[in-house]
Write a protein that holds these residues in place. Structure first.
Motif, mmCIF file in Angstrom:
data_model
loop_
_atom_site.group_PDB
_atom_site.id
_atom_site.type_symbol
_atom_site.label_atom_id
_atom_site.label_comp_id
_atom_site.label_asym_id
_atom_site.label_seq_id
_atom_site.Cartn_x
_atom_site.Cartn_y
_atom_site.Cartn_z
ATOM 1 N N UNK A 59 -6.806 -8.119 9.781
ATOM 2 C CA UNK A 59 -7.259 -7.511 8.602
ATOM 3 C C UNK A 59 -6.293 -7.322 7.635
ATOM 4 N N UNK A 60 -5.060 -6.885 7.958
ATOM 5 C CA UNK A 60 -4.111 -6.731 6.752
ATOM 6 C C UNK A 60 -3.814 -7.870 6.109
ATOM 7 N N UNK A 61 -3.859 -9.242 6.802
ATOM 8 C CA UNK A 61 -3.726 -10.377 6.098
ATOM 9 C C UNK A 61 -4.920 -10.585 4.838
ATOM 10 N N UNK A 62 -6.109 -10.348 5.439
ATOM 11 C CA UNK A 62 -6.986 -10.441 4.578
ATOM 12 C C UNK A 62 -6.965 -9.441 3.305
ATOM 13 N N UNK A 63 -6.716 -8.212 3.752
ATOM 14 C CA UNK A 63 -6.545 -7.345 2.410
ATOM 15 C C UNK A 63 -5.345 -7.546 1.551
ATOM 16 N N UNK A 64 -4.243 -8.107 2.221
ATOM 17 C CA UNK A 64 -3.083 -8.531 1.389
ATOM 18 C C UNK A 64 -3.599 -9.603 0.557
ATOM 19 N N UNK A 65 -4.298 -10.547 0.973
ATOM 20 C CA UNK A 65 -4.633 -11.659 0.115
ATOM 21 C C UNK A 65 -5.501 -11.222 -1.136
ATOM 22 N N UNK A 66 -6.506 -10.279 -0.890
ATOM 23 C CA UNK A 66 -7.338 -9.687 -2.007
ATOM 24 C C UNK A 66 -6.084 -8.876 -3.162
ATOM 25 N N UNK A 67 -5.337 -8.060 -2.441
ATOM 26 C CA UNK A 67 -4.626 -7.143 -3.353
ATOM 27 C C UNK A 67 -3.577 -8.023 -4.130
ATOM 28 N N UNK A 68 -3.132 -9.030 -3.437
ATOM 29 C CA UNK A 68 -2.021 -9.814 -4.220
ATOM 30 C C UNK A 68 -2.826 -10.631 -5.243
ATOM 31 N N UNK A 69 -3.876 -11.258 -4.853
ATOM 32 C CA UNK A 69 -4.469 -11.906 -6.056
ATOM 33 C C UNK A 69 -5.128 -10.861 -7.103
ATOM 34 N N UNK A 70 -5.375 -9.866 -6.891
ATOM 35 C CA UNK A 70 -5.747 -8.978 -7.996
ATOM 36 C C UNK A 70 -4.576 -8.638 -8.910
ATOM 37 N N UNK A 71 -3.458 -8.236 -7.932
ATOM 38 C CA UNK A 71 -2.118 -7.695 -8.729
ATOM 39 C C UNK A 71 -1.511 -9.134 -9.552
#
Length: 347
Positions: A59-71
């Protein structure tokens, strides 16, 4: 802000095409989520990594993909080109839904060479003869994922993405075709309901609806992973039961004539990045066959619906949500109202 997500089987040429594409789309940046997986190998304990067969299962990978793309988009603007295989529909829902919640449109492109071509490209990784163990593992990994790719293609992937047959195309030719399709609007943004992420605890109301066999209705949202009850977040100044009735009408087309009876009040603990809050479940009653036949699903919000037994629901709902359902069914049988904390009765 836009994401062009380049999907496809391992070995389809996503990354090479993405590198060509950023030269064709103005103000575009390449973001390869592989770097997130590489970073997690250094950040997570070995035991946690061993529990997941694929870093996408974390789950942390999927969350980081979202957060990194948004950032990245917040800092750079423009278009983010993301080459990444997504074969599990629930992961697509989670990632694309998370981006939509940040008002980021996702244009989903699938590179789909003929399987014979795909296998030839993967086999090409055997050169040179002194292939390292790591390269051998990558090649075998690609072969092993052809079958899951074929299954995804036959079920949800074809309908979700804009297909580009790359059998006879070079990466540059593929990029030119994608750039043209994105520019012309042929690759439309994915139809995902843009539900803003909460910034504090929320109050949500769900409604249980039953068929003549007393099976309960579950729905499959397009914007997040997993099955759910009809319902949603209670808006400011809105009565919870009325919110549940509104959500049922919006999601299924069913108009409830009477205010549903409360079954369960469940406190959901905050689990970062979520804030938790109160979750209410109401009894919407039994639907006759004519009402069941009128169930309608708005495409952008819900993908599917199904009446299920309690046992079937156990395999479809996350554990806490299933416990909430289980105790709501007991409350319905007893004509009572139960108070839960994280799915466990209290008092």
């Amino acid at each position: 802000m836009t994401v062009v997500w380049i999907n496809g089987a391992f070995g389809a040429g996503k990354t090479t095409t993405a590198r060509e594409l950023i030269e064709l789309i103005p103000h575009s940046t390449l973001f390869d989520p592989e770097v997130i997986g590489g970073a997690l190998r250094h950040l997570l304990p070995a035991k946690r990594l061993a529990e997941a067969g694929d870093y996408q299962d974390l789950p942390v990978w999927r969350r980081l993909v979202i957060d990194t793309a948004a950032a990245l988009l917040a800092d750079l603007g423009g278009t983010l080109v993301v080459p990444m295989t997504l074969l599990r529909q629930e992961y697509r829902d989670e990632i694309f839904g998370g981006l939509a919640a940040r008002r980021i449109a996702v244009r989903h492109v699938l590179l789909a060479p003929a399987e014979t071509i795909l296998r030839e490209r993967i086999a090409g990784r055997e050169i040179p003869s002194d292939l390292s163990d790591g390269e051998i593992r990558v090649r075998q990994w690609s072969y092993d994922h052809i079958e899951p790719y074929r299954a995804a293609l036959a079920s949800w992937l074809t309908a979700d993405a804009h297909l580009v047959d790359t059998s006879a195309l070079t990466p540059y030719e593929t990029a030119v075709r994608i750039a043209g399709s994105v520019g012309s609007g042929d690759v439309a943004p994915c139809e995902i309901v843009q539900t803003p992420e909460p910034t504090a605890e929320t109050l949500a109301a769900g409604v249980l609806l039953f068929d003549e066999q007393d099976r309960v209705l579950l729905v499959d949202p397009t914007y997040k992973a997993g099955w759910e009850f009809p319902g949603g977040v209670v808006e400011r100044g809105e009565a919870p039961a009325r919110a549940g009735m509104r959500e049922v009408a919006e999601e299924t087309g069913i108009l409830l004539r009477e205010v549903p009876r409360l079954l369960v009040v469940d406190w959901e603990r905050p689990v970062p990045p979520g804030y938790g809050g109160l979750r209410l479940l109401f009894d919407g009653g039994r639907l006759d066959p004519a009402a069941v036949g009128r169930v309608l699903l708005p495409g952008p919000e819900l993908r599917d619906w199904r009446f299920v037994t309690e046992q079937e629901a156990a395999g479809m709902l996350p554990p806490v949500r299933y416990e909430r359902l289980r105790w709501a069914l007991r409350a319905r049988e007893r004509g009572a109202v139960l108070y839960l904390e994280a799915g466990v009765p209290v008092g």
